[in-house]
Motif scaffolding. Sequence first.
Motif, mmCIF file in Angstrom:
data_model
loop_
_atom_site.group_PDB
_atom_site.id
_atom_site.type_symbol
_atom_site.label_atom_id
_atom_site.label_comp_id
_atom_site.label_asym_id
_atom_site.label_seq_id
_atom_site.Cartn_x
_atom_site.Cartn_y
_atom_site.Cartn_z
ATOM 1 N N SER A 102 0.824 -1.208 0.000
ATOM 2 C CA SER A 102 0.000 0.000 0.000
ATOM 3 C C SER A 102 0.856 1.256 0.000
ATOM 4 O O SER A 102 0.510 2.252 -0.620
ATOM 5 N N ASP A 221 -13.450 8.874 3.397
ATOM 6 C CA ASP A 221 -13.402 9.920 2.370
ATOM 7 C C ASP A 221 -12.316 9.713 1.320
ATOM 8 O O ASP A 221 -12.482 10.090 0.170
ATOM 9 N N TYR A 222 -11.157 9.081 1.700
ATOM 10 C CA TYR A 222 -10.060 8.970 0.736
ATOM 11 C C TYR A 222 -9.480 7.568 0.545
ATOM 12 O O TYR A 222 -8.775 7.325 -0.430
ATOM 13 N N GLU A 225 -10.030 6.023 -2.866
ATOM 14 C CA GLU A 225 -9.283 6.678 -3.950
ATOM 15 C C GLU A 225 -7.811 6.255 -3.936
ATOM 16 O O GLU A 225 -7.196 6.099 -4.985
ATOM 17 N N HIS A 226 -7.259 6.085 -2.733
ATOM 18 C CA HIS A 226 -5.868 5.622 -2.672
ATOM 19 C C HIS A 226 -5.749 4.198 -3.193
ATOM 20 O O HIS A 226 -4.757 3.833 -3.825
ATOM 21 N N TRP A 228 -7.609 3.001 -5.517
ATOM 22 C CA TRP A 228 -7.706 3.139 -6.977
ATOM 23 C C TRP A 228 -6.314 3.284 -7.590
ATOM 24 O O TRP A 228 -5.966 2.609 -8.543
ATOM 25 N N SER A 229 -5.518 4.132 -6.973
ATOM 26 C CA SER A 229 -4.205 4.367 -7.578
ATOM 27 C C SER A 229 -3.346 3.110 -7.482
ATOM 28 O O SER A 229 -2.557 2.812 -8.371
ATOM 29 N N LEU C 3 -14.011 17.099 -2.213
ATOM 30 C CA LEU C 3 -12.965 16.082 -2.089
ATOM 31 C C LEU C 3 -12.259 15.907 -3.428
ATOM 32 O O LEU C 3 -12.873 15.992 -4.483
ATOM 33 N N ALA C 6 -9.299 10.697 -7.273
ATOM 34 C CA ALA C 6 -8.200 9.753 -7.062
ATOM 35 C C ALA C 6 -6.958 10.158 -7.852
ATOM 36 O O ALA C 6 -5.831 10.084 -7.350
ATOM 37 N N LEU C 9 -4.392 12.613 -6.282
ATOM 38 C CA LEU C 9 -3.791 12.324 -4.981
ATOM 39 C C LEU C 9 -2.359 11.839 -5.138
ATOM 40 O O LEU C 9 -1.992 11.244 -6.154
#
Lengths: 397, 193, 102
Positions: A102, A221-222, A225-226, A228-229, C3, C6, C9
């Motif tokens: 991660s 919240d995030y 998305e992390h 996803w990357s 927000l 993705a 970030l």
Amino acid sequence: MSKVLQQELVALSGNEAVAYAFKQARPHVASAFPITPQTEMMHKFAEFVANGESTAEMILVESEHSAMSAAVGAAAAGARTITATSSAGFALMWEVVYIAASLRLPIQMALVNRALSGNINIHCDHSDSMGGRDAGWIHHFCENAQEAYDTGLINFRISEHMDVRLPAMVNYDGFIISHKEDALYLLNDDAAFDFVGPYKHKYTLLDPARPLTVGPLDLTDYYFEHKWSQLETYPRVFDVARDVFDEFADLTGRRYGFWEEYKLDDADLVMVVLGSSAGTAKDVIDEYRDKGVKVGLLKLRMFRPFPAEQLQPVLAGRKAIAVLDRSASFGGWGGPVFTEIRSAAYGLPGAAPIHNWIYGLGGRDFELGHAAEVIEALQKIAAGGEQPIHNLLGCRA
Amino acid sequence: MAAQMVEIRWHARGGQGAKTAATFVAQAVLAKGKYGQGFPEYGPERRGAPVRGYTRISSTPIRRHCGIENPNIVVVLDSSLLDSTAAGVTAGTDERTVFLINTSLAPDEIRAKINVPGAKIYTVDATKIALDNFGKPIPNMPMTGALLAAEPFMDLGEFLDAMKVKFSTKFSQAVVEGNLRAVEKAYNEVVSA
Amino acid sequence: MSLKKAQDLAEAGVITEAGNAESFKTGDWRTFVPQFYPANCIQCLFCWIYCPDASIKVDLSGDKPQVVGIDLDHCKGCGICANECPPAAKGKAALVMVREEK
């Protein structure tokens, strides 16, 4: 093609071979905790440190959880970092194994495959590695000491590539490869390091001019998305790996891929295996080829990321496929390699029947006769005969 | 390919050095440009327990990784194992198998115990040679000398050179030289029938 | 607050901007708000020591640090400052929690 390097033929155990690869990459930090059958690998590496051949900082920790934690800390600080384990040691690392991936830390690990308990067993199967197959690491499985050594070097390049930045493990069969004295070609230290190259970090905790927070709380919240990357990264591994395999082939004359094909071009019958059993299967395939049986071998080397789309043309147009798993997925619908292969083949026009054989648990020898048993069954399936989807090989049951 | 490969199965008791012998032979043949593979059967190794080792020698790379079921040569470091069904000395053998036994008896005297009709049998008193030359009843290295006489996979001189290189960092000069003498003596004294 | 996507970030979720907690306003979490009475303050700095955030504003320009007020953008109204504030005279604390209603 450039000139292939002159290399020295030596006799080493698989563990010693991987220790050489790790030494030649000049890591800054090594952290590990002993466990059979891995121990000998780190013994050899520690010997290199003790006699000055490696300048790595050896961190001797009190558990595998700590070994991986120290590796994560060192890699986040910007160090080329190695570790090694087996079986229960890998299981104890598990939480931090995910963190390494991660945090996109290209840690290198030798995972010397050994059965998980219970009952307690020190011999080879792939249950350790397979248990961590969704943790985000690159998993390579090796047939012999040569491949383990070569993959040890290759993994640095794939893993540390700026488009990848994922930890990688070189899997090789406990005792069967780790402790077997085998002949292999070694690169000299300089050539090996030239291939691997100096370490470049993407971020470091130790730069006061660029302070950094690594691994913060990441909630609803995030977090997604992390992830996803991270998910986006795995398809890129294939392109990077292909280039590294090409470069390695130019240098050494030894060509690797996501898998190896053995007598597969015209094969109606296909065996899929990982690791040392591939070599044994090749000898048996030769015997059946001599008898006119069109059988071939698909030796999967890269299991994560899983090259599903790439494999589809190879799986298409066969009459019967046998997938051999050296680990069971308890309560699952077949072993992990089987379910992946079958998923990859889903929807292929005229897809062949795909059957599963679980074998070699707890180090049960994969004998020549076992490979023959599978080929006989494949002939039967291709001829329209009855064969269960799920089978055990070499078990008194 | 299989035809060019020699498969050797070692039977011994824990502590007699079967692993060292099996892996050393695999290393030594590199000097001849041959491929070697050597490994023991790992288990609960205890001094005295029956153990097995495996060596493969081939002119081409060795691919199989299984144990050896049908050996070309069976090397027995302790003749008492011939009485042990658990040791399985004769498992997977036939008249083409060569047996090499550490014993004070002659080949014809031990043939009945082996009971593989037509098989070629070599004997050598490796324990006595070991005691005479380096004072310990460890027959593994003398047996490699006898093996070399039965299956000349390389010259004796080259083999002794490889031994010197391998063991000089680990053992005293006296031990190494005693073993070298013992290997040469076993090479010369092994008899067959 | 909108927000980020993705794609925008940093890899691995690392935070490259030092001290970015300052830009994360938590001042709307309060039910009670500390009221500062400078006349009662003996400048013991207990409130500054005990504040679990960094919401006690201190002027460092003089010989001695001086409490000058509360950073209401970040104060979550926990009341620890008022609890620790030693009143110079009975009933005359420098920090008192009062109900905050807008």
